[in-house]
Structures are given as C-alpha cells and as structure tokens.
Design an enzyme around this catalytic site. Structure first.
Site: not given
Lengths: 330, 330
Positions: B53, B76
């Site tokens: 990401e 996360c």
C-alpha cells in the site's frame, strides 16, 4: 481433410473392433461406399474369419457393383481352407475401385492382392491413412515385421513407484475407474501374462469383468522359468492358461497383442530384454515410501542408457488416478 | 467477472512478485484505481518493507485523493519501527474506498485495519478474491494459522520412482527445461532445505541460476539431527546456511515458504510427520529399475492410510519431462 481420408479414417476405426480377437489374422476394417454413401461395413470376425472385406461385401450384396471399397489393409491374395482370397471376392463383386491404407506385410500377399485387383481392371489406390492403419494393427505389424507380438506392460503404482505395501497389500493402489480401464485394455489383447510371483500370491482370474465384454477375456499365460506345470484347481488354472518358460516362448506366440500385468520380476525381465512396446502406468495420488517397486533391476550401467527410450504419448484421468501411456521411441 | 473482481485478481497477481522475499511479512499486492483506470501499483518489497500500500500510494501521490484501492490483504493497523500503519497512510491519502481480498490473520491487525478505515469514513469492502489471495500468500497463511511455513517437496524422478542410479549417479534424471523450472520455484521460496546425505554427496549450491534472478536465491539450510556444524570451505557453506537439528527447527523458521530438495531420508521424515503441503514431482520418461527411491520408509500400516491425502492439482510439460503438482487435501 478430404472425403477419401475421412472414409479411410472410419474404416481404420472400425478395424479396432477386432482387436484382441482376430489373431493370428490382422484386425481389418472395411467400408463399401456408393455415390458418397456408406452402404456396408465389415471388420475381421473373432478367430480371424470371415475377413473384413467378405463381411462388408456380403452385406452390400448386389449393391457392391460399381461401388468403392475402403479397407485398412491390402486385401489378401491367398486362398485358404477357411475361405477364398479377398482379392477374388472383390473382383467378383463388381467393385470399381479399392482404396487401401497400407500394403499387407504378410509375404503371402505383400502387394499381390493389389496387383491381382489391378490386373482385373479394378482401380487401386494406396495413399491415405498408412500411419493410422499401422497404429490400429500395431500388434499384427509387430509380428510380421519383428517376429513377435506387440507387448504392453501395465503398472498400477503410487507417486513414488510402489506397487504394494511392504507386507504385500496391493488392493487397491488405484480406484475403480482406473481398474475398469485396465479391464478394457485386457479386452483388446490376445494373451495376458503374469509371472510366477503374481500367480502364486494372487491366483488372479485375469478376465474381463465389464458388462457386455465378459466374452472378451484374453487367454491367460504365466511366464516362469522355474514352473513345471500350471498349479491345479485354481481360478487361474481354470482358464486354460499357457505356460511360457522364457521370453522366447512369449515372443513366439502366434498372436498380435500381449498384455503383461505381472509383478516386478516379469516387468524387469521384459524391460531388460527391451521387449516392451508400450507402458500403461496407472498412477494413484498416494505416497507409500516403501513396499515392492513396480520394476526390478534392469542392469543399466549409466543414467544416459535410460534416456531416449520412451516418450509420454498420452495421459488420461480416471477418478483420482492418472494414466500415463508411454510409447517406445525406437 | 465484474470489474471489481478483475481488478482484485490483478492485485493478487501482483502480490506474487514478492514471493520468497518478504518474510516474515506477507507478500501483498495493491492497485490504486481512479475513474476505472489503474493509476498506481505496489507490492511488498524485499525484506518486507515498504508494504504494498505504501509503494502504491507513494506512486499515486496526490492523485490518490478520491481514488479506490484494491489490496490482496487487509492493510495493517500496527505502527512499527520500520514504518507507519498502512491504515493510517490510506486515511491520510484521501482514498475514498478500499477493497480487501482477505482479512489479515496477524493478531496485531485481524480486522482492526478495516475498522480503523471505516471509522475514518473510508468505504471498506471485503468480498472478492479470498481464495485466490490465500493461495497467493499460502506460506504466510500457513505460518499465521498453523504456526509453520508452507513446505514444498521437490522430487526429480523416473517413471518408476527412482532418483538416482544404484551407484548414486543422478545427473541428470530430468532435462534442462525441468531443471530451469526448479530454479524458478527456488526463487519463490525463502529457505531451501537439503538433508545431510545430499549435502555430503553433492555439496549443492542450491542457488537460482536463471538470468536476471540470480539475486533471488533462497537461504540454504541443512536438516540433520547428527550434524554439529556446517562443513566448512564448500559451495554450500559459502552461502551462510542454517543448521536445522529437527523438523521443529524447520517449522519454527520465521519465513513463509520452505522448498525441500532433499534426498529420500529428508523426504520421508517430512512426509511421515505430515508436514508437506505441496509436492512437485518432475518425472522423466525413463525407467531405472533400481537405484535410490525418491521417498524412504513412512511407516504406513495399511494401504488405506495412504489414500485421500493428495490430489493432482496441475500437470505441466517441460521438454521430455512432466511436472506433477500434488496438493494436500486436508
């Protein structure tokens, strides 16, 4: 694909119906075609007679006059006590043209069938389908050209090449679909062979247990240098088996197709003698780790000697199992 | 297939680029999509950071505002010394919607990444591609859910299951195409394992010798209960190998994918412990008859115990050889 090629392909496919039942004769297929329509069919009958051409011409009867005939093997030129020569039958039928996939390697015909037809004014072509015809009659060609039947070795094995547990348990490595296919392959052979070990351990009946094919069980045989006689009063013995004392006896059988289901010793004897033409390896998705290997010692000296002998010709799926068909490369 | 499903499939495919290089982190793939156009991509970088990401959002920069993000694993939620939480990065980027293939099994995230995004007003969907994402990150999921890496066993074997000649000659069973594919599979693993026997017999370098992939060689390891230290001054020793005294040591490695190339003893140790998830069987069309078997004694008591553990998931052809990929069924 031309119309002639398609018709020949159909005649060759028809020839496979006789596989395992025509020895010592070849399994031939024949079509009678008139105005583009198949008016009669024939294939060599059990025991080798009548021949495919005789069957097809009898079915066509008077309509054969002026028709064309497609036949997977050259019509025979020799008169036998069991029937007239097919070349003569064809000439008498009034067929105008004969298409032949491959000439007969039998020295009693070997071109003389085609020659007699031409002499009688029948148009003869030998052009389409030779490779397919040879493949469909592979056992017969093996016997004519190499002096021995085609030999197929079957193995039912684990991923790691084992055919039984250490204690001997081998029922079953493969599932019911694969085992049914083995019976189908048995039905296409003339003789089925096991070794002494398999005979004594399993007393196998080696018959074809498929609905409608029960009468196509091949003749059983045991290959053993140490057996004096077939043991009596057993499933195997009840089927009038042959006792083969050596691979020479096996090679001398007047049959086209031999199917070997026989134990590591038998497999390695035939492989070491370079007598196996085709291997059917039915492989189950299991790992056994130890137990009997499918093939015993071959006496190869170098890894390079093992290469180049086989090619994977086909694979098929049966239930959870996989069939690998290996063909010899030379 | 919907547009969303296709985009997620692309993100998952991208995730595979990190295989073998991201441990202990998962190999994740990510797309940034705006007005139906992919404007940025990212995948987890070697060593596990930056995350997919972070790579994709940095590439998208200001264009991320109002865009949608497709990511193969839940972003996360935990801040690490090595970087900020991806959930926070996404919120800061102005992305309006996040599509997640599968929630993160890591207890530090486990739904908290998705929750934090939703709390910040980002639309979150967990819908498409779970099975494919789990397959692409199978090693990571194995470690999270079963407490051990995914273990792949490679065998290069003959038709009859032998991996070398009686004298030990094993170069080569398979051809160059199959061996090149083995190197490709090595490149996708974190650690490559052999046993003491293979180490002492072959001193293998176990590296990836494919043009452009030389830097993707996995860390070598030897599995041996009897070795006190790695033998020095050898090809193997030069690559900073691990010494694993037991399968527990192997299972405890903080990596995702372990590739085992190791000799019958190593193979049977892992198979008997039911620790193999995948078998790559490269099968050459040769029969050896004897020589070392690929797998040693497993201690199975009945044939039935061997059934039901494996399924043939895939087959491929490499030159004259065939790859059979077996996956565990449970």
């Amino acid at each position: 694909m031309s119309e002639a090629a398609r018709l020949m392909e159909a005649a060759i496919r028809l020839s496979r119906r006789g596989l395992g039942r025509t020895a010592p004769n070849p399994n031939v297929g024949c079509l009678v075609v008139k105005d583009g329509i198949v008016i009669a069919r024939g294939w060599t009958q059990p025991g080798g007679r009548p021949h495919a051409e005789a069957v097809a011409l009898e079915a066509a009867d008077e309509a054969a006059r002026g028709a064309e005939l497609y036949v997977s093997l050259e019509p025979c030129a020799h008169v036998s006590a069991r029937g007239p020569a097919c070349a003569d039958l064809i000439i008498a039928s009034g067929v105008s043209a004969v298409h032949i996939a491959v000439l007969d390697p039998d020295p009693r015909t070997a071109g003389q069938g085609a020659a007699r037809l031409r002499d009688a004014g029948v148009s003869v072509s030998v052009s389409e389908g030779e490779a397919a015809a040879r493949a469909a009659m592979a056992g017969f060609f093996s016997r004519m050209e190499r002096g021995r039947p085609r030999i197929t070795l079957k193995l039912a094995t684990s991923i790691d090449g084992r055919v039984s547990m250490p204690g001997g348990e081998s029922q079953w490595i493969t599932g019911p679909e694969a085992r049914a296919h083995v019976h189908l392959e048995r039905a296409l052979a003339d003789v089925i062979v096991v070794g002494r070990g398999t005979l004594e351990a399993d007393d196998p009946s080696l018959d074809v247990r498929l609905p409608g094919l029960e009468d196509r069980s091949p003749r059983p045989a045991v290959l053993s240098a140490t057996l004096d006689a077939i043991p009596g009063a057993a499933k195997f013995a009840a089927r009038d088996p042959l006792l083969l004392a050596s691979v020479d006896d096996l090679c001398g059988l007047a049959v086209n197709d031999v199917f070997v289901e026989g134990g590591p010793a038998t497999a390695s004897t035939l492989l070491a003698a370079d007598l196996v033409d085709r291997m059917l390896v039915y492989r189950a998705p299991i790992v056994l780790g130890d137990g009997a290997p499918g093939v015993g010692r071959l006496g190869l000296e170098r890894l390079a000697d093992a290469h180049g002998r086989w090619r994977l010709a086909e694979t098929r799926t049966f239930g959870n199992d996989r069939l690998e068909v290996y063909a010899r490369t030379r």
